[in-house]
Design a protein around this motif. Structure first.
Motif, PDB file in Angstrom:
ATOM      1  N   THR A  48      10.700 -12.927   5.647  1.00 25.43           N
ATOM      2  CA  THR A  48      11.168 -11.547   5.689  1.00 25.43           C
ATOM      3  C   THR A  48      10.005 -10.667   6.156  1.00 25.43           C
ATOM      4  O   THR A  48       8.842 -11.080   6.074  1.00 25.43           O
ATOM      5  CB  THR A  48      11.630 -11.071   4.301  1.00 25.43           C
ATOM      6  N   PRO A  49      10.290  -9.467   6.625  1.00 24.03           N
ATOM      7  CA  PRO A  49       9.187  -8.583   7.029  1.00 24.03           C
ATOM      8  C   PRO A  49       8.208  -8.296   5.876  1.00 24.03           C
ATOM      9  O   PRO A  49       6.987  -8.277   6.081  1.00 24.03           O
ATOM     10  CB  PRO A  49       9.897  -7.301   7.474  1.00 24.03           C
ATOM     11  N   GLN A  50       8.743  -8.105   4.666  1.00 24.07           N
ATOM     12  CA  GLN A  50       7.871  -7.845   3.518  1.00 24.07           C
ATOM     13  C   GLN A  50       7.013  -9.066   3.184  1.00 24.07           C
ATOM     14  O   GLN A  50       5.831  -8.937   2.892  1.00 24.07           O
ATOM     15  CB  GLN A  50       8.702  -7.450   2.283  1.00 24.07           C
ATOM     16  N   ARG A  51       7.605 -10.244   3.224  1.00 16.90           N
ATOM     17  CA  ARG A  51       6.865 -11.478   2.941  1.00 16.90           C
ATOM     18  C   ARG A  51       5.743 -11.648   3.965  1.00 16.90           C
ATOM     19  O   ARG A  51       4.618 -11.997   3.618  1.00 16.90           O
ATOM     20  CB  ARG A  51       7.826 -12.680   2.961  1.00 16.90           C
ATOM     21  N   HIS A  52       6.059 -11.403   5.219  1.00 13.74           N
ATOM     22  CA  HIS A  52       5.066 -11.508   6.281  1.00 13.74           C
ATOM     23  C   HIS A  52       3.927 -10.516   6.031  1.00 13.74           C
ATOM     24  O   HIS A  52       2.741 -10.859   6.163  1.00 13.74           O
ATOM     25  CB  HIS A  52       5.732 -11.249   7.640  1.00 13.74           C
ATOM     26  N   ALA A  53       4.260  -9.289   5.670  1.00 11.74           N
ATOM     27  CA  ALA A  53       3.248  -8.253   5.441  1.00 11.74           C
ATOM     28  C   ALA A  53       2.339  -8.609   4.261  1.00 11.74           C
ATOM     29  O   ALA A  53       1.117  -8.445   4.337  1.00 11.74           O
ATOM     30  CB  ALA A  53       3.924  -6.907   5.206  1.00 11.74           C
ATOM     31  N   ILE A  54       2.918  -9.106   3.181  1.00 11.41           N
ATOM     32  CA  ILE A  54       2.138  -9.469   1.993  1.00 11.41           C
ATOM     33  C   ILE A  54       1.193 -10.620   2.321  1.00 11.41           C
ATOM     34  O   ILE A  54       0.005 -10.585   1.985  1.00 11.41           O
ATOM     35  CB  ILE A  54       3.065  -9.823   0.810  1.00 11.41           C
ATOM     36  N   LEU A  55       1.705 -11.632   2.993  1.00  9.77           N
ATOM     37  CA  LEU A  55       0.890 -12.782   3.360  1.00  9.77           C
ATOM     38  C   LEU A  55      -0.230 -12.370   4.306  1.00  9.77           C
ATOM     39  O   LEU A  55      -1.389 -12.762   4.122  1.00  9.77           O
ATOM     40  CB  LEU A  55       1.765 -13.863   3.992  1.00  9.77           C
ATOM     41  N   SER A  56       0.092 -11.572   5.298  1.00 11.93           N
ATOM     42  CA  SER A  56      -0.916 -11.099   6.249  1.00 11.93           C
ATOM     43  C   SER A  56      -1.999 -10.299   5.530  1.00 11.93           C
ATOM     44  O   SER A  56      -3.198 -10.468   5.789  1.00 11.93           O
ATOM     45  CB  SER A  56      -0.241 -10.250   7.325  1.00 11.93           C
ATOM     46  N   TYR A  57      -1.587  -9.438   4.622  1.00 14.01           N
ATOM     47  CA  TYR A  57      -2.548  -8.632   3.860  1.00 14.01           C
ATOM     48  C   TYR A  57      -3.507  -9.532   3.078  1.00 14.01           C
ATOM     49  O   TYR A  57      -4.725  -9.330   3.097  1.00 14.01           O
ATOM     50  CB  TYR A  57      -1.793  -7.693   2.917  1.00 14.01           C
ATOM     51  N   LEU A  58      -2.960 -10.537   2.403  1.00 14.71           N
ATOM     52  CA  LEU A  58      -3.793 -11.438   1.608  1.00 14.71           C
ATOM     53  C   LEU A  58      -4.768 -12.234   2.462  1.00 14.71           C
ATOM     54  O   LEU A  58      -5.931 -12.413   2.087  1.00 14.71           O
ATOM     55  CB  LEU A  58      -2.919 -12.405   0.812  1.00 14.71           C
ATOM     56  N   ILE A  59      -4.295 -12.722   3.582  1.00 14.10           N
ATOM     57  CA  ILE A  59      -5.140 -13.545   4.442  1.00 14.10           C
ATOM     58  C   ILE A  59      -6.249 -12.721   5.082  1.00 14.10           C
ATOM     59  O   ILE A  59      -7.345 -13.220   5.313  1.00 14.10           O
ATOM     60  CB  ILE A  59      -4.278 -14.281   5.492  1.00 14.10           C
ATOM     61  N   ASN A  60      -5.983 -11.444   5.321  1.00 13.11           N
ATOM     62  CA  ASN A  60      -6.949 -10.616   6.037  1.00 13.11           C
ATOM     63  C   ASN A  60      -7.836  -9.753   5.146  1.00 13.11           C
ATOM     64  O   ASN A  60      -8.605  -8.946   5.647  1.00 13.11           O
ATOM     65  CB  ASN A  60      -6.214  -9.733   7.052  1.00 13.11           C
ATOM     66  N   THR A  61      -7.753  -9.933   3.828  1.00 12.34           N
ATOM     67  CA  THR A  61      -8.599  -9.145   2.930  1.00 12.34           C
ATOM     68  C   THR A  61      -9.587 -10.048   2.214  1.00 12.34           C
ATOM     69  O   THR A  61      -9.308 -11.215   1.971  1.00 12.34           O
ATOM     70  CB  THR A  61      -7.766  -8.353   1.903  1.00 12.34           C
ATOM     71  N   MET A  62     -10.720  -9.473   1.875  1.00 17.77           N
ATOM     72  CA  MET A  62     -11.715 -10.189   1.072  1.00 17.77           C
ATOM     73  C   MET A  62     -11.797  -9.585  -0.330  1.00 17.77           C
ATOM     74  O   MET A  62     -12.647  -9.957  -1.124  1.00 17.77           O
ATOM     75  CB  MET A  62     -13.100 -10.091   1.739  1.00 17.77           C
ATOM     76  N   SER A  63     -10.893  -8.660  -0.649  1.00 19.55           N
ATOM     77  CA  SER A  63     -11.023  -7.885  -1.878  1.00 19.55           C
ATOM     78  C   SER A  63     -10.377  -8.515  -3.109  1.00 19.55           C
ATOM     79  O   SER A  63     -10.491  -7.955  -4.190  1.00 19.55           O
ATOM     80  CB  SER A  63     -10.434  -6.491  -1.671  1.00 19.55           C
ATOM     81  N   HIS A  64      -9.690  -9.634  -2.986  1.00 19.85           N
ATOM     82  CA  HIS A  64      -9.031 -10.267  -4.123  1.00 19.85           C
ATOM     83  C   HIS A  64      -8.118  -9.274  -4.834  1.00 19.85           C
ATOM     84  O   HIS A  64      -8.325  -8.958  -6.004  1.00 19.85           O
ATOM     85  CB  HIS A  64     -10.043 -10.842  -5.111  1.00 19.85           C
ATOM     86  N   PRO A  65      -7.105  -8.773  -4.145  1.00 20.48           N
ATOM     87  CA  PRO A  65      -6.291  -7.685  -4.703  1.00 20.48           C
ATOM     88  C   PRO A  65      -5.395  -8.131  -5.853  1.00 20.48           C
ATOM     89  O   PRO A  65      -5.040  -9.297  -5.974  1.00 20.48           O
ATOM     90  CB  PRO A  65      -5.442  -7.252  -3.507  1.00 20.48           C
ATOM     91  N   THR A  66      -5.022  -7.153  -6.670  1.00 14.98           N
ATOM     92  CA  THR A  66      -3.986  -7.361  -7.679  1.00 14.98           C
ATOM     93  C   THR A  66      -2.640  -7.138  -6.994  1.00 14.98           C
ATOM     94  O   THR A  66      -2.577  -6.611  -5.875  1.00 14.98           O
ATOM     95  CB  THR A  66      -4.129  -6.350  -8.832  1.00 14.98           C
ATOM     96  N   ALA A  67      -1.566  -7.500  -7.664  1.00 10.88           N
ATOM     97  CA  ALA A  67      -0.230  -7.262  -7.105  1.00 10.88           C
ATOM     98  C   ALA A  67       0.003  -5.766  -6.899  1.00 10.88           C
ATOM     99  O   ALA A  67       0.579  -5.350  -5.881  1.00 10.88           O
ATOM    100  CB  ALA A  67       0.838  -7.853  -8.022  1.00 10.88           C
ATOM    101  N   ASP A  68      -0.457  -4.951  -7.830  1.00 13.65           N
ATOM    102  CA  ASP A  68      -0.295  -3.498  -7.696  1.00 13.65           C
ATOM    103  C   ASP A  68      -1.060  -2.956  -6.496  1.00 13.65           C
ATOM    104  O   ASP A  68      -0.584  -2.060  -5.809  1.00 13.65           O
ATOM    105  CB  ASP A  68      -0.734  -2.781  -8.966  1.00 13.65           C
ATOM    106  N   GLU A  69      -2.250  -3.481  -6.254  1.00 13.65           N
ATOM    107  CA  GLU A  69      -3.029  -3.038  -5.093  1.00 13.65           C
ATOM    108  C   GLU A  69      -2.335  -3.419  -3.791  1.00 13.65           C
ATOM    109  O   GLU A  69      -2.330  -2.633  -2.834  1.00 13.65           O
ATOM    110  CB  GLU A  69      -4.438  -3.628  -5.139  1.00 13.65           C
ATOM    111  N   ILE A  70      -1.742  -4.597  -3.759  1.00 16.98           N
ATOM    112  CA  ILE A  70      -0.992  -5.015  -2.571  1.00 16.98           C
ATOM    113  C   ILE A  70       0.194  -4.075  -2.363  1.00 16.98           C
ATOM    114  O   ILE A  70       0.439  -3.595  -1.248  1.00 16.98           O
ATOM    115  CB  ILE A  70      -0.516  -6.479  -2.703  1.00 16.98           C
ATOM    116  N   TYR A  71       0.901  -3.803  -3.442  1.00 13.12           N
ATOM    117  CA  TYR A  71       2.056  -2.902  -3.368  1.00 13.12           C
ATOM    118  C   TYR A  71       1.641  -1.520  -2.846  1.00 13.12           C
ATOM    119  O   TYR A  71       2.262  -0.973  -1.943  1.00 13.12           O
ATOM    120  CB  TYR A  71       2.721  -2.780  -4.739  1.00 13.12           C
ATOM    121  N   LYS A  72       0.576  -0.965  -3.423  1.00 14.83           N
ATOM    122  CA  LYS A  72       0.123   0.369  -3.009  1.00 14.83           C
ATOM    123  C   LYS A  72      -0.315   0.397  -1.549  1.00 14.83           C
ATOM    124  O   LYS A  72      -0.103   1.386  -0.852  1.00 14.83           O
ATOM    125  CB  LYS A  72      -1.010   0.847  -3.908  1.00 14.83           C
TER     126      LYS A  72
END
Length: 143
Positions: free
Chosen positions: A20-44
């Motif tokens: 889904t577009p949201q799944r793609h966005a979440i995965l892309s965000y995780l792969i491209n960050t070094m910040s070890h985000p929380t779920a809330d940070e990803i959402y924001k």
């Protein structure tokens, strides 16, 4: 190892997981960050681009990524879970002031599992090493 987005997408596709577009966005965000985000940070970070996305959508997709072996969940006491798409053997330094989490490698620790197995008789499957302190940004604020 840190997956490339294309590798991760292919893995999900072969597992029959719909993209889904949201799944793609979440995965892309995780792969491209070094910040070890929380779920809330990803959402924001993503909600301005995907206004219909909920926090539950983020959590549900993180669960899919963890079960697929694409993401690691890390918990630190009372802090929220953090998520890391870098599955290579590495360690973390956690700032006790701001919660910043930084990757580091330390070659002498690479043989830790073998040594622990030999000393204890365990069949060691994994290990986790963390150091705690104050990051340089927080240290500057206190001086």
């Amino acid at each position: 190892m840190k997956h490339s987005l294309e590798q991760a997408l292919n893995k999900l596709k072969t597992m029959g997981i719909r993209m889904t577009p949201q799944r793609h966005a979440i995965l892309s965000y995780l792969i491209n960050t070094m910040s070890h985000p929380t779920a809330d940070e990803i959402y924001k970070a993503l909600s301005p681009l995907y206004p219909s996305m909920s926090v539950a959508t983020v959590y549900n997709n993180l669960k899919v990524f963890i079960e697929s072996g694409l993401v690691r969940e890390m918990t630190y006491g009372d802090h929220s879970s953090r998520f890391d798409a870098d599955l290579s053997e590495h360690y973390h330094a956690l700032c006790e002031e701001c919660g910043k989490l930084v990757d580091f490698a330390y070659k002498p620790l690479d043989d830790l599992e073998q040594a622990a197995g030999e000393m204890t008789g365990f069949q060691v499957k994994s290990h986790r090493v963390e150091v705690y302190g104050i990051c340089s940004d927080c240290a500057k604020q206190t001086t």
